[in-house]
Design an enzyme around this catalytic site. Structure first.
Site, PDB file in Angstrom:
ATOM      1  N   SER A   1      88.585  60.407   4.295  1.00 32.23           N
ATOM      2  CA  SER A   1      87.840  59.902   3.152  1.00 32.23           C
ATOM      3  C   SER A   1      88.767  59.838   1.926  1.00 32.23           C
ATOM      4  CB  SER A   1      86.608  60.770   2.899  1.00 32.23           C
ATOM      5  OG  SER A   1      85.706  60.134   2.016  1.00 32.23           O
ATOM      6  N   MET A   2      88.482  60.557   0.851  1.00 32.34           N
ATOM      7  CA  MET A   2      89.380  60.539  -0.298  1.00 32.34           C
ATOM      8  C   MET A   2      90.788  60.988   0.110  1.00 32.34           C
ATOM      9  SD  MET A   2      89.202  62.768  -3.801  1.00 32.34           S
ATOM     10  CE  MET A   2      90.714  63.171  -4.648  1.00 32.34           C
TER      11      MET A   2
END
Length: 239
Positions: free
Chosen positions: A92-93
């Site tokens: 994700s991030m």
């Protein structure tokens, strides 16, 4: 026995390892999410999990307020990691963080990873993200995290703990939601890459060296991939 510098934690030191695996967590996550991986990786791999400031043993340090601050913090910790071939993994991030670190390494003329593995993240060249949860009031933000899934329920339901965690979680979400590759245009990926996406994600074109991009759809990839093991890393070509 765990070993740690201020920024990277090695839960199972293995000096004889031939390969370093550097892992970067999702927004609001910490190095702890990678702890179960340590005992399941192949013997030739040593894992280093990034611990962002503002949490765990770095609780008293100011949180990063933008992607540049994250990369600068990571850059300062790289000197304490053994100089061996490495693979980057970001979820994700953390995928954006891993991608930006590759850019920094390339621009600095440093050794590049032998492979990058990106999980549950949109292309860095896409300027549209999900709605901005980071702009919600704290109570609404926590409710949105519960609906979104992927964040431990025992933490979300702990009011005192969330009062302490919410500022850095929201800060991470703001960074992830507003992130776009600074160049604004698609740039060649200088290393082979594997991209994992769940059922709601599609394959975005990535300009990698010929034949070096593998896109895998997995039913559970939107959530953190906890089923890591020697067999699964081999099956999916991660290591």
């Amino acid at each position: 026995m765990m070993s740690a510098n201020r920024r990277f934690i090695c839960y199972q030191p293995n000096p004889a390892a031939e390969l370093n695996l550097l892992c970067f967590p999702f927004a609001g996550g910490s190095a702890t999410v990678f702890h179960p991986w340590a005992a399941r990786l192949p013997a030739h791999v040593q894992m280093f999990a990034y611990q962002p400031p503002g949490r765990a043993q770095r609780l008293r340090e100011p949180r990063c307020i933008n992607m540049s601050a994250y990369i600068e913090d990571i850059w300062q910790g790289l000197c304490e990691i053994p100089d061996k071939p490495m693979i980057l993994f970001g979820h994700s991030m953390g995928a954006f963080v891993a991608y930006e670190l590759i850019r920094k390494l390339q621009q600095s003329g440093r050794r590049l990873p032998v492979k990058a593995v990106f999980s549950a993240a949109k292309s860095p060249w896409k300027n549209h993200r999900t709605r901005f949860l980071s702009q919600l009031a704290d109570d609404d933000f926590i409710s949105a995290l519960k609906l979104k899934g992927g964040f431990p329920a025992e933490i979300l339901n702990h009011h005192e703990l969330m009062a302490m965690c919410t500022p850095f979680v929201k800060s991470d979400y703001h960074i992830a939601e507003s992130y776009q590759c600074p160049d604004g245009q698609q740039q060649p990926m200088p290393v082979p890459a594997i991209v994992f996406g769940g059922p709601m994600m599609t394959s975005h074109k990535m300009n990698c060296p010929t034949g070096s991009l593998c896109f895998q759809h997995r039913q559970s990839c939107i959530l953190f991939p906890v089923d890591i093991s020697s067999s699964t890393t081999k099956a999916y070509g991660m290591i």
